[in-house]
Design a protein around this motif. Structure first.
Motif, PDB file in Angstrom:
ATOM      1  N   HIS A   1       5.774   0.063 -27.594  1.00  0.00           N
ATOM      2  CA  HIS A   1       4.678   0.766 -28.264  1.00  0.00           C
ATOM      3  C   HIS A   1       4.745   0.627 -29.765  1.00  0.00           C
ATOM      4  CE1 HIS A   1       3.079   2.596 -24.665  1.00  0.00           C
ATOM      5  NE2 HIS A   1       4.307   2.835 -24.287  1.00  0.00           N
ATOM      6  N   ALA A   2       5.338  -0.460 -30.255  1.00  0.00           N
ATOM      7  CA  ALA A   2       5.361  -0.704 -31.698  1.00  0.00           C
ATOM      8  C   ALA A   2       4.350  -1.808 -31.979  1.00  0.00           C
ATOM      9  CB  ALA A   2       6.751  -1.110 -32.151  1.00  0.00           C
ATOM     10  N   ASP A   3       3.063  -1.499 -31.797  1.00  0.00           N
ATOM     11  CA  ASP A   3       2.082  -2.572 -31.801  1.00  0.00           C
ATOM     12  C   ASP A   3       1.876  -3.177 -33.176  1.00  0.00           C
ATOM     13  OD1 ASP A   3       1.193  -0.085 -32.335  1.00  0.00           O
ATOM     14  OD2 ASP A   3      -0.848  -0.426 -31.643  1.00  0.00           O
ATOM     15  N   PHE A   4       2.000  -2.355 -34.241  1.00  0.00           N
ATOM     16  CA  PHE A   4       1.793  -2.927 -35.571  1.00  0.00           C
ATOM     17  C   PHE A   4       2.923  -3.886 -35.911  1.00  0.00           C
ATOM     18  CE2 PHE A   4       1.930  -2.847 -40.229  1.00  0.00           C
ATOM     19  CZ  PHE A   4       0.657  -3.305 -40.467  1.00  0.00           C
TER      20      PHE A   4
ATOM     21  N   GLY B   1      -2.014   2.177 -28.786  1.00  0.00           N
ATOM     22  CA  GLY B   1      -1.226   2.061 -29.995  1.00  0.00           C
ATOM     23  C   GLY B   1      -1.581   3.170 -30.964  1.00  0.00           C
ATOM     24  N   ASN B   2      -0.619   3.958 -31.354  1.00  0.00           N
ATOM     25  CA  ASN B   2      -0.927   4.979 -32.346  1.00  0.00           C
ATOM     26  C   ASN B   2       0.076   4.958 -33.480  1.00  0.00           C
ATOM     27  OD1 ASN B   2       1.271   6.060 -31.167  1.00  0.00           O
ATOM     28  ND2 ASN B   2       0.204   7.705 -30.121  1.00  0.00           N
ATOM     29  N   THR B   3       0.630   3.786 -33.768  1.00  0.00           N
ATOM     30  CA  THR B   3       1.576   3.706 -34.866  1.00  0.00           C
ATOM     31  C   THR B   3       0.934   3.239 -36.160  1.00  0.00           C
ATOM     32  OG1 THR B   3       2.135   1.446 -34.301  1.00  0.00           O
ATOM     33  CG2 THR B   3       3.442   3.157 -33.293  1.00  0.00           C
ATOM     34  N   LEU B   4      -0.292   2.707 -36.069  1.00  0.00           N
ATOM     35  CA  LEU B   4      -0.892   2.071 -37.239  1.00  0.00           C
ATOM     36  C   LEU B   4      -1.110   3.063 -38.375  1.00  0.00           C
ATOM     37  CD1 LEU B   4      -2.098  -0.456 -38.380  1.00  0.00           C
ATOM     38  CD2 LEU B   4      -4.239   0.136 -37.315  1.00  0.00           C
ATOM     39  N   ARG B   5      -1.798   4.182 -38.070  1.00  0.00           N
ATOM     40  CA  ARG B   5      -2.113   5.132 -39.135  1.00  0.00           C
ATOM     41  C   ARG B   5      -0.860   5.796 -39.706  1.00  0.00           C
ATOM     42  NH1 ARG B   5      -6.643   4.835 -36.151  1.00  0.00           N
ATOM     43  NH2 ARG B   5      -8.604   4.810 -37.290  1.00  0.00           N
ATOM     44  N   PRO B   6       0.065   6.271 -38.855  1.00  0.00           N
ATOM     45  CA  PRO B   6       1.283   6.853 -39.436  1.00  0.00           C
ATOM     46  C   PRO B   6       2.052   5.865 -40.309  1.00  0.00           C
ATOM     47  CG  PRO B   6       1.124   7.424 -37.132  1.00  0.00           C
ATOM     48  CD  PRO B   6       0.014   6.475 -37.406  1.00  0.00           C
ATOM     49  N   ILE B   7       2.116   4.599 -39.890  1.00  0.00           N
ATOM     50  CA  ILE B   7       2.847   3.628 -40.710  1.00  0.00           C
ATOM     51  C   ILE B   7       2.126   3.433 -42.035  1.00  0.00           C
ATOM     52  CG2 ILE B   7       3.350   1.161 -40.908  1.00  0.00           C
ATOM     53  CD1 ILE B   7       4.279   1.159 -38.100  1.00  0.00           C
TER      54      ILE B   7
ATOM     55  N   MET C   1       2.997  -0.764 -23.705  1.00  0.00           N
ATOM     56  CA  MET C   1       2.139  -1.908 -23.339  1.00  0.00           C
ATOM     57  C   MET C   1       0.714  -1.421 -23.156  1.00  0.00           C
ATOM     58  SD  MET C   1       2.465  -5.246 -22.415  1.00  0.00           S
ATOM     59  CE  MET C   1       4.222  -5.193 -22.208  1.00  0.00           C
TER      60      MET C   1
ATOM     61  N   ALA D   1      -6.993  -2.192 -28.686  1.00  0.00           N
ATOM     62  CA  ALA D   1      -5.782  -2.011 -29.481  1.00  0.00           C
ATOM     63  C   ALA D   1      -6.147  -1.427 -30.832  1.00  0.00           C
ATOM     64  CB  ALA D   1      -5.059  -3.334 -29.665  1.00  0.00           C
ATOM     65  N   ASP D   2      -5.285  -0.524 -31.282  1.00  0.00           N
ATOM     66  CA  ASP D   2      -5.477   0.095 -32.579  1.00  0.00           C
ATOM     67  C   ASP D   2      -5.398  -0.947 -33.687  1.00  0.00           C
ATOM     68  OD1 ASP D   2      -5.940   2.157 -34.207  1.00  0.00           O
ATOM     69  OD2 ASP D   2      -3.919   2.977 -34.184  1.00  0.00           O
ATOM     70  N   VAL D   3      -4.608  -1.987 -33.456  1.00  0.00           N
ATOM     71  CA  VAL D   3      -4.420  -3.011 -34.477  1.00  0.00           C
ATOM     72  C   VAL D   3      -5.321  -4.209 -34.211  1.00  0.00           C
ATOM     73  CG1 VAL D   3      -2.081  -2.431 -35.102  1.00  0.00           C
ATOM     74  CG2 VAL D   3      -2.476  -3.918 -33.194  1.00  0.00           C
TER      75      VAL D   3
ATOM     76  N   PHE E   1      -6.169  -7.171 -36.679  1.00  0.00           N
ATOM     77  CA  PHE E   1      -4.903  -7.732 -37.157  1.00  0.00           C
ATOM     78  C   PHE E   1      -4.283  -8.605 -36.079  1.00  0.00           C
ATOM     79  CE2 PHE E   1      -0.341  -6.686 -38.411  1.00  0.00           C
ATOM     80  CZ  PHE E   1      -0.328  -7.618 -39.417  1.00  0.00           C
TER      81      PHE E   1
ATOM     82  N   VAL F   1      13.619  -1.441 -33.768  1.00  0.00           N
ATOM     83  CA  VAL F   1      12.427  -0.989 -33.039  1.00  0.00           C
ATOM     84  C   VAL F   1      12.834  -0.243 -31.768  1.00  0.00           C
ATOM     85  CG1 VAL F   1      10.307  -1.729 -31.938  1.00  0.00           C
ATOM     86  CG2 VAL F   1      11.047  -2.825 -34.005  1.00  0.00           C
TER      87      VAL F   1
ATOM     88  N   ARG G   1      12.054   3.820 -30.732  1.00  0.00           N
ATOM     89  CA  ARG G   1      11.369   4.300 -29.537  1.00  0.00           C
ATOM     90  C   ARG G   1      12.245   5.273 -28.750  1.00  0.00           C
ATOM     91  NH1 ARG G   1       9.241   6.455 -26.262  1.00  0.00           N
ATOM     92  NH2 ARG G   1       8.205   5.788 -24.338  1.00  0.00           N
TER      93      ARG G   1
ATOM     94  N   LEU H   1       9.395   6.695 -36.568  1.00  0.00           N
ATOM     95  CA  LEU H   1       8.720   5.568 -37.201  1.00  0.00           C
ATOM     96  C   LEU H   1       9.572   4.866 -38.251  1.00  0.00           C
ATOM     97  CD1 LEU H   1       5.024   6.523 -37.753  1.00  0.00           C
ATOM     98  CD2 LEU H   1       5.986   4.803 -36.279  1.00  0.00           C
TER      99      LEU H   1
ATOM    100  N   GLN I   1      10.580   1.469 -37.224  1.00  0.00           N
ATOM    101  CA  GLN I   1       9.533   0.450 -37.261  1.00  0.00           C
ATOM    102  C   GLN I   1       9.254   0.011 -38.687  1.00  0.00           C
ATOM    103  OE1 GLN I   1       6.062   1.217 -35.019  1.00  0.00           O
ATOM    104  NE2 GLN I   1       7.167   2.125 -33.316  1.00  0.00           N
ATOM    105  N   ILE I   2       9.250   0.992 -39.614  1.00  0.00           N
ATOM    106  CA  ILE I   2       8.936   0.631 -40.999  1.00  0.00           C
ATOM    107  C   ILE I   2      10.038  -0.252 -41.565  1.00  0.00           C
ATOM    108  CG2 ILE I   2       8.576   1.567 -43.290  1.00  0.00           C
ATOM    109  CD1 ILE I   2       7.295   3.971 -41.863  1.00  0.00           C
TER     110      ILE I   2
END
Lengths: 201, 429, 103
Positions: free
Chosen positions: A53-56, A136-142, B1, B129-131, B134, C49, C53, C59, C62-63
């Motif tokens: 779930h780390a899509d970005f 995916g909900n990591t984009l905005r927080p990142i 996924m 996808a949110d991204v 990209f 990563v 999780r 996060l 990830q960053i």
């Protein structure tokens, strides 16, 4: 067979592909084939990121690593090859010694990983976000974290705690660093007179 | 996924058979999505290769294909395909055989892979996808790898030249492509292609192209850069037949050769679809009489809540109309690409690089800065919050914010948004 | 007993890391060495990563991996410029030939 097994199958596939690609990078002697296996390996790692779930990060991996760095590497291969399909072989003795040490090191790492009780294999729930986790909900927080705010940590935290710091300063440093690298690399790689013993090839 | 979206509707259809069927629904949903994306990936080149021949013929005062499949020769692509399958699959003696055989597949996979995040209507995407955007650019950027490998592994200097040119060109043109693609993203505030499409519902004035002068210019820059990114004329230096025989595909024959063209036409269609979604209103026709969901409601009124196997018909008919609108817009853009190819002469490689590095990148950077500053300019010009409530002055992010925005639930006693903001202000010097 | 998925990911990270080290140690082609560096960085990234999780890291992991990816790209650009320079001076990219400073 359940949904988890379908997902698990994909994770296994990506895991095997990334390991296989990495091993083949070591075993192959032709540089461009190495680059191909590197693409396989890095692309599969990006698949693993999606499964986490780390899509970005996964998309960045595809764009920057596979689409950018590897292309630059292949470009470098083409610019530095003095003949077609040129190979520079390492001596067999060195390879055997390096392989032995690598296997020992891998055994050490694997035994370390396997000997730790990872919280009983318990997986924490995904954080609530703007989107369902599948989208995916990591984009905005990142994005917010790179701007210096951490709502994913601060919202709902006890009021007496101080606010978390984000990553604004590292982000700025990295962007300046990239600019410096851009200038530096073009300075280093600028066209220069070849050395005297340049053959006419 | 990210899970296939149709799973929900298909699951509701198969749920009546009893428990344990959700895996079946999952597999069926994956199959349906894969089949649809593959069909589009295959059919778009099928149609556009015919269109290319026909348009080229007309531009050169010829008829183009006329025989296969009737009056317009519309089965010409099929005939081409059958011919190419029959051809011998050659591998040159000097080629690196494995890479040589692998390269067309890599190109094709990259082009096909980018389709999975492309929405054909609100929510009609294999992967929401949110991204989204990209990820799409990321997968599309892999196409260059196949071409570079093809050029290198052919063992021919023409191929190598083509491959190196392609690498240099694609790596350069990716930058303005990404920047101009980001300009509508800045206006919307989301990378999710479905959301970007949703914002542009209503009249033609809501299309992101007409959002501000910068997005208007960005559309044209994007289109030029995307044309170059698909290595289409006048930027097709990788396969310039007057200089390089055939460029990177000089040594290829038969199906492997046609895979490159499958990928090229699919990419043309893909970047045109993206242009239509980003700038031209996506699946919204922009016509006053089919505003918003007006058509959808009419269709629902016509069919009622009729359903086949648990799938409601009404919304689907409306969405099919939107799909048709989107494909029409994309096809019009592809037609322009074909038109340009048969009208303009090819540039030299140094001119191609100059166009990108000295003109397109600075222009796109300027447009990006302008698009970021635009809300601020309007805000200042219209005089603050009260005067800033015109349609133009409203931050466009509000347009997508749902009326009943569901705030992330916070545990009792936790810190609220306002408190965080207050703390932020305290922390500021 | 089925191993927890986290172990699988960590093992993948370990394999990538070790392969990268082996690549850096054995390859004589300068660009091959660079590929080894990329593999090592990826092995570390996988761990970041995974822990973001499966643990409380959230996060931040990830960053951090994003920064690693960006810096790796920068590193590749500079290393490639150095490799080109090396090729200009030695007419080969065999790193064993860069031994002028050896006494």
């Amino acid at each position: 067979m359940s949904m988890d097994q379908v997902a698990g199958f994909l994770v296994g596939l990506f895991a095997i592909a990334s390991c296989l690609g990495a091993v083949m990078v070591v075993l192959t002697q032709n540089v461009v084939r190495m680059a191909f296996w590197l693409i396989v390996s890095l692309g599969s790692v990006s698949g693993l990121y999606f499964s986490l779930h780390a899509d970005f990060v996964a998309a960045s991996q595809l764009l920057i690593y596979v689409g950018g760095t590897v292309v630059v590497l292949i470009f470098g291969v083409m610019l530095t090859a003095s003949g077609p399909y040129q190979q520079i072989r390492s001596s067999p003795g060195e390879t055997v010694v390096a392989g032995g040490i690598a296997v020992l090191f891998l055994a050490l790492l694997a035994s370390t990983v396997l000997s730790v009780d990872w919280n009983g294999g318990e997986v924490p729930a995904l954080a609530e976000g703007y989107n369902p986790p599948e989208q995916g909900n990591t984009l905005r927080p990142i994005g917010l974290a790179l701007l210096g705010a951490r709502p994913d940590k601060d919202l709902g935290a006890p009021a007496e705690e101080s606010l978390s710091t984000g990553y604004l300063l590292p982000f700025e440093i990295v962007s300046v660093h990239l600019l410096v690298v851009l200038i530096g690399a073009s300075y280093l790689a600028r066209a220069k007179k070849r050395s005297e013993e340049d053959p006419d090839s | 996924m990210p899970v296939a979206l149709a799973q929900t509707s298909i699951r509701s259809a198969v749920e009546q058979f009893g428990p344990g069927w959700e895996v079946v629904a999952f597999v069926v949903a994956i199959g349906v999505h894969a089949a649809l994306v593959m069909a589009l990936f295959g059919l778009a080149p099928f149609f556009f290769i015919w269109a290319e021949r026909k348009v080229a013929g007309r531009i050169q005062d010829r008829l183009g294909p006329t025989r296969v499949g009737g009056a317009f020769g519309w089965l010409q692509s099929l005939a081409d395909g059958v011919k190419l399958i029959q051809k011998e699959d050659l591998v040159p003696k000097d080629a690196d055989a494995t890479l040589y055989k692998m390269a067309p597949y890599l190109t094709c996979i990259a082009s096909l892979g980018a389709f999975i995040v492309l929405p054909f209507h609100d929510g009609w995407a294999a992967v929401v996808a949110d991204v989204g955007l990209f990820l799409l650019f990321a997968i599309l950027s892999l196409e260059v790898l196949g071409i570079v490998l093809a050029g290198y592994s052919s063992g021919s200097k023409w191929s190598l030249f083509g491959g190196i040119r392609e690498a240099a060109q694609m790596v350069s043109y990716e930058i303005p492509l990404a920047i101009t693609g980001l300009i509508p993203v800045v206006a919307v505030g989301s990378l999710n292609l479905s959301e970007i499409g949703r914002v542009q519902s209503g009249g033609i004035q809501n299309w992101l192209m007409f959002n501000d002068p910068f997005t208007f210019t960005a559309f044209f820059v994007y289109f030029v850069v995307a044309t170059a990114g698909c290595k289409r004329a006048p930027f097709d230096l990788a396969e310039a037949e007057s200089e390089l025989v055939g460029g990177f595909h000089t040594e290829y024959s038969g199906m492997r050769w046609s895979f490159f063209f499958l990928a090229e036409y699919a990419s043309m269609f893909l970047v045109s679809m993206v242009a239509a979604i980003l700038f031209l209103g996506g699946w919204h026709s922009g016509l006053p009489f089919v505003f918003e969901n007006g058509l959808n409601e009419k269709v629902v009124g016509l069919f009622g809540n009729a359903s086949v196997m648990g799938l409601a018909i009404g919304p689907y008919v409306g969405k099919l109309f939107g799909l048709k609108v989107l494909i029409l817009k994309a096809s019009a853009l592809v037609f322009v690409q074909i038109w340009v190819r048969w009208t303009l002469p090819r540039l030299r490689i140094d001119q191609v690089m100059t166009t990108c590095l000295k003109y397109l990148i600075p222009i796109s950077c300027f447009l990006f800065l302008g698009a970021v500053a635009w809300p601020l300019i309007l805000f200042t010009a219209t005089g603050g919050p009260d005067g800033g409530q015109t349609r133009w002055g409203r931050p466009i992010g509000e347009k997508i914010a749902p009326a009943d925005a569901d705030e992330p639930s916070k545990p009792a006693g936790g810190r609220t948004d306002d408190e965080v903001a207050a703390l932020d202000e305290e922390a500021a010097p | 007993m089925t191993p927890a998925p986290i172990t699988l990911y960590l093992l993948v990270g370990a394999v990538l890391f070790v392969c990268g080290i082996a690549c850096m140690a054995t390859k004589r082609n300068g660009i091959g060495v660079l590929m080894g560096v990329e593999l090592v960085l990826n092995g570390a990234n996988v761990n970041f990563v995974v822990f973001s999780r499966y643990t409380e890291l959230g996060l931040d992991g990830q960053i951090t991996s994003l920064f690693v990816i960006v810096l790796a790209a920068a590193e590749a650009a500079v290393a490639l410029a150095i490799a080109l320079n090396f090729y200009n001076n030695h007419l080969t990219i065999d790193v064993d030939r860069g031994d002028e400073l050896q006494g």
